[in-house]
Motif scaffolding. Sequence first.
Motif, mmCIF file in Angstrom:
data_model
loop_
_atom_site.group_PDB
_atom_site.id
_atom_site.type_symbol
_atom_site.label_atom_id
_atom_site.label_comp_id
_atom_site.label_asym_id
_atom_site.label_seq_id
_atom_site.Cartn_x
_atom_site.Cartn_y
_atom_site.Cartn_z
ATOM 1 N N CYS A 154 -36.314 20.592 43.387
ATOM 2 C CA CYS A 154 -36.117 21.927 43.092
ATOM 3 C C CYS A 154 -37.299 22.122 41.876
ATOM 4 C CB CYS A 154 -34.854 22.276 42.492
ATOM 5 S SG CYS A 154 -34.903 24.199 41.777
ATOM 6 N N ASN A 155 -38.162 23.242 42.127
ATOM 7 C CA ASN A 155 -39.167 23.495 41.051
ATOM 8 C C ASN A 155 -38.797 24.743 40.672
ATOM 9 O OD1 ASN A 155 -41.322 22.017 43.596
ATOM 10 N ND2 ASN A 155 -40.804 21.424 41.457
ATOM 11 N N SER A 156 -38.544 25.169 39.271
ATOM 12 C CA SER A 156 -38.364 26.431 38.572
ATOM 13 C C SER A 156 -39.450 27.224 37.948
ATOM 14 C CB SER A 156 -37.012 26.227 37.672
ATOM 15 O OG SER A 156 -37.408 25.415 36.524
ATOM 16 N N PHE A 157 -39.396 28.460 38.058
ATOM 17 C CA PHE A 157 -40.394 29.160 37.498
ATOM 18 C C PHE A 157 -39.969 30.116 36.584
ATOM 19 C CE2 PHE A 157 -41.773 27.198 41.312
ATOM 20 C CZ PHE A 157 -43.029 26.511 40.966
ATOM 21 N N GLN A 158 -40.517 30.720 35.470
ATOM 22 C CA GLN A 158 -40.057 31.747 34.536
ATOM 23 C C GLN A 158 -40.632 33.025 34.980
ATOM 24 O OE1 GLN A 158 -40.620 28.841 31.051
ATOM 25 N NE2 GLN A 158 -38.946 30.117 30.594
ATOM 26 N N THR A 159 -41.860 33.308 35.741
ATOM 27 C CA THR A 159 -42.396 34.449 35.866
ATOM 28 C C THR A 159 -42.684 34.597 37.459
ATOM 29 O OG1 THR A 159 -44.550 33.633 35.680
ATOM 30 C CG2 THR A 159 -43.493 34.161 33.545
ATOM 31 N N GLY A 160 -42.866 35.928 37.694
ATOM 32 C CA GLY A 160 -42.980 36.223 38.997
ATOM 33 C C GLY A 160 -44.419 35.687 39.610
ATOM 34 N N GLN A 161 -45.464 35.816 38.881
ATOM 35 C CA GLN A 161 -46.606 35.343 39.066
ATOM 36 C C GLN A 161 -47.055 33.831 39.328
ATOM 37 O OE1 GLN A 161 -49.104 37.160 39.946
ATOM 38 N NE2 GLN A 161 -48.464 39.372 39.422
ATOM 39 N N SER A 162 -46.612 33.015 38.613
ATOM 40 C CA SER A 162 -46.233 31.906 38.587
ATOM 41 C C SER A 162 -45.304 31.203 39.859
ATOM 42 C CB SER A 162 -45.728 30.861 37.312
ATOM 43 O OG SER A 162 -44.450 31.169 36.958
ATOM 44 N N PHE A 163 -44.514 31.866 40.025
ATOM 45 C CA PHE A 163 -43.630 31.770 41.211
ATOM 46 C C PHE A 163 -44.418 32.050 42.636
ATOM 47 C CE2 PHE A 163 -40.730 32.986 44.770
ATOM 48 C CZ PHE A 163 -39.724 32.011 44.408
ATOM 49 N N LEU A 164 -44.784 33.303 42.679
ATOM 50 C CA LEU A 164 -45.721 33.589 43.901
ATOM 51 C C LEU A 164 -46.808 32.583 44.031
ATOM 52 C CD1 LEU A 164 -45.597 37.302 43.315
ATOM 53 C CD2 LEU A 164 -44.565 35.942 45.205
ATOM 54 N N SER A 165 -47.666 32.370 43.145
ATOM 55 C CA SER A 165 -48.670 31.268 43.213
ATOM 56 C C SER A 165 -48.111 29.960 43.818
ATOM 57 C CB SER A 165 -49.237 30.786 41.815
ATOM 58 O OG SER A 165 -50.100 30.214 41.860
ATOM 59 N N ALA A 166 -47.045 29.647 43.324
ATOM 60 C CA ALA A 166 -46.574 28.240 43.670
ATOM 61 C C ALA A 166 -46.186 28.354 45.400
ATOM 62 C CB ALA A 166 -45.278 27.668 42.926
ATOM 63 N N VAL A 167 -45.406 29.277 45.672
ATOM 64 C CA VAL A 167 -44.987 29.343 47.267
ATOM 65 C C VAL A 167 -45.906 29.953 47.883
ATOM 66 C CG1 VAL A 167 -42.567 29.973 46.259
ATOM 67 C CG2 VAL A 167 -44.140 31.848 46.771
ATOM 68 N N THR A 168 -47.196 30.211 47.620
ATOM 69 C CA THR A 168 -48.242 30.728 48.396
ATOM 70 C C THR A 168 -49.096 29.258 48.910
ATOM 71 O OG1 THR A 168 -48.607 32.790 47.511
ATOM 72 C CG2 THR A 168 -50.297 31.855 48.724
ATOM 73 N N HIS A 169 -49.234 28.490 47.867
ATOM 74 C CA HIS A 169 -49.858 27.303 47.845
ATOM 75 C C HIS A 169 -49.037 25.904 48.196
ATOM 76 C CE1 HIS A 169 -52.664 29.961 45.846
ATOM 77 N NE2 HIS A 169 -53.539 29.584 46.819
ATOM 78 N N ARG A 170 -47.740 25.865 48.083
ATOM 79 C CA ARG A 170 -47.028 24.718 48.288
ATOM 80 C C ARG A 170 -45.965 25.091 49.469
ATOM 81 N NH1 ARG A 170 -45.236 22.128 42.797
ATOM 82 N NH2 ARG A 170 -44.817 20.225 44.051
ATOM 83 N N SER A 171 -45.268 24.067 49.927
ATOM 84 C CA SER A 171 -44.445 24.279 50.857
ATOM 85 C C SER A 171 -42.980 23.994 50.461
ATOM 86 C CB SER A 171 -44.598 23.035 51.944
ATOM 87 O OG SER A 171 -43.696 22.953 52.984
ATOM 88 N N TYR A 172 -42.300 25.000 50.572
ATOM 89 C CA TYR A 172 -40.584 25.101 50.392
ATOM 90 C C TYR A 172 -39.919 25.586 51.321
ATOM 91 C CZ TYR A 172 -42.362 24.991 45.532
ATOM 92 O OH TYR A 172 -42.790 24.723 44.441
ATOM 93 N N ASP A 173 -38.664 25.311 51.311
ATOM 94 C CA ASP A 173 -37.596 25.394 52.614
ATOM 95 C C ASP A 173 -36.775 26.614 52.521
ATOM 96 O OD1 ASP A 173 -38.464 23.197 54.122
ATOM 97 O OD2 ASP A 173 -37.634 22.028 52.382
ATOM 98 N N LEU A 174 -36.754 26.877 51.107
ATOM 99 C CA LEU A 174 -35.900 28.122 50.595
ATOM 100 C C LEU A 174 -36.135 28.510 49.212
ATOM 101 C CD1 LEU A 174 -31.989 28.536 51.269
ATOM 102 C CD2 LEU A 174 -32.779 28.260 48.690
ATOM 103 N N LEU A 175 -35.984 29.795 48.934
ATOM 104 C CA LEU A 175 -36.124 30.524 47.584
ATOM 105 C C LEU A 175 -35.067 31.134 46.976
ATOM 106 C CD1 LEU A 175 -39.569 32.429 48.657
ATOM 107 C CD2 LEU A 175 -39.318 29.849 47.880
ATOM 108 N N ILE A 176 -34.797 30.688 45.523
ATOM 109 C CA ILE A 176 -33.833 31.552 45.018
ATOM 110 C C ILE A 176 -34.496 32.514 44.059
ATOM 111 C CG2 ILE A 176 -31.771 31.059 43.597
ATOM 112 C CD1 ILE A 176 -31.498 28.332 44.895
ATOM 113 N N LEU A 177 -33.768 33.765 43.877
ATOM 114 C CA LEU A 177 -34.503 34.799 42.919
ATOM 115 C C LEU A 177 -33.538 35.355 42.159
ATOM 116 C CD1 LEU A 177 -36.872 36.799 45.472
ATOM 117 C CD2 LEU A 177 -37.470 34.560 44.372
ATOM 118 N N ASP A 178 -34.085 35.400 40.958
ATOM 119 C CA ASP A 178 -33.273 36.135 39.983
ATOM 120 C C ASP A 178 -33.917 37.702 39.806
ATOM 121 O OD1 ASP A 178 -31.695 37.251 37.973
ATOM 122 O OD2 ASP A 178 -32.611 35.928 36.265
ATOM 123 N N TRP A 179 -33.307 38.737 39.582
ATOM 124 C CA TRP A 179 -33.748 40.100 39.472
ATOM 125 C C TRP A 179 -34.310 40.371 38.391
ATOM 126 C CZ3 TRP A 179 -31.472 44.020 43.267
ATOM 127 C CH2 TRP A 179 -31.852 45.179 43.269
#
Length: 243
Positions: free
Chosen positions: A27-52
């Motif tokens: 699990c990799n955690s991110f505190q901002t939407g921008q950092s999260f989007l940058s990671a999931v665009t360039h790295r491989s994940y099987d599932l995403l968990i989002l806070d609102w």
Amino acid sequence: MRIALLEDQLEQARNIENLLRERDHQCNSFQTGQSFLSAVTHRSYDLLILDWQIPDMTGIDVLKHVRAQLNWPIPVVFLTQRDSEQDIVQALDAGADDYLAKPARPAELMARINALVRRSNPEVDREALEYGPFRIDTKARTIHLHNEPLTLTDKDFDLTLFLFQNKGRLLTREMLLERVWGVTRDINTRTVDTHMSRLRRRLGIKPENGYRIKTIYQRGYRLESMDELGAETENAVDDESLS
């Protein structure tokens, strides 16, 4: 399983990370939407968990970006304090696959995650996989084309399996390095290009065998089924000429 978590509260993020790691997930955690989007665009994940509610945008905005940028239906779970019927409907309509209110019960969270992953990739635990004329035995680590065995290295097999299990999905070179080679840096991405070019020849991945590996300029590769592409690609040229 690799999971990306968007959660700006550090203590809550640590608790969820620990829960997932205890179940042998990464699990990799991110505190901002921008950092999260940058990671999931360039790295491989099987599932995403989002806070609102996060500092720079809403979880709904993040979800919309994910669905627009990624060309495969990665499972997404909302985990948030917002629990009104309107919020749940809005998240599901925006493309979420499941919705849990905080605090989530650990056993329920894991059960929902496991169910989503099974539905999104029903082949993940199967030993014998068939894709047109290609037959992959994940236990024996062998691949046959038209019932003839192919001679492949271990890395060739791993790369082929990952391609077929993610057919139709854009795979960046960084994703392939991470998932097949197990590295995230300090290796030349030409390693991926060299293996991909060789794989095309060794496997006979070409339109007449029902599949092609398409090179996406400056991004990566996508394994495409000629049947799924439809009539407009019947005359498409194999990308081997571009490698």
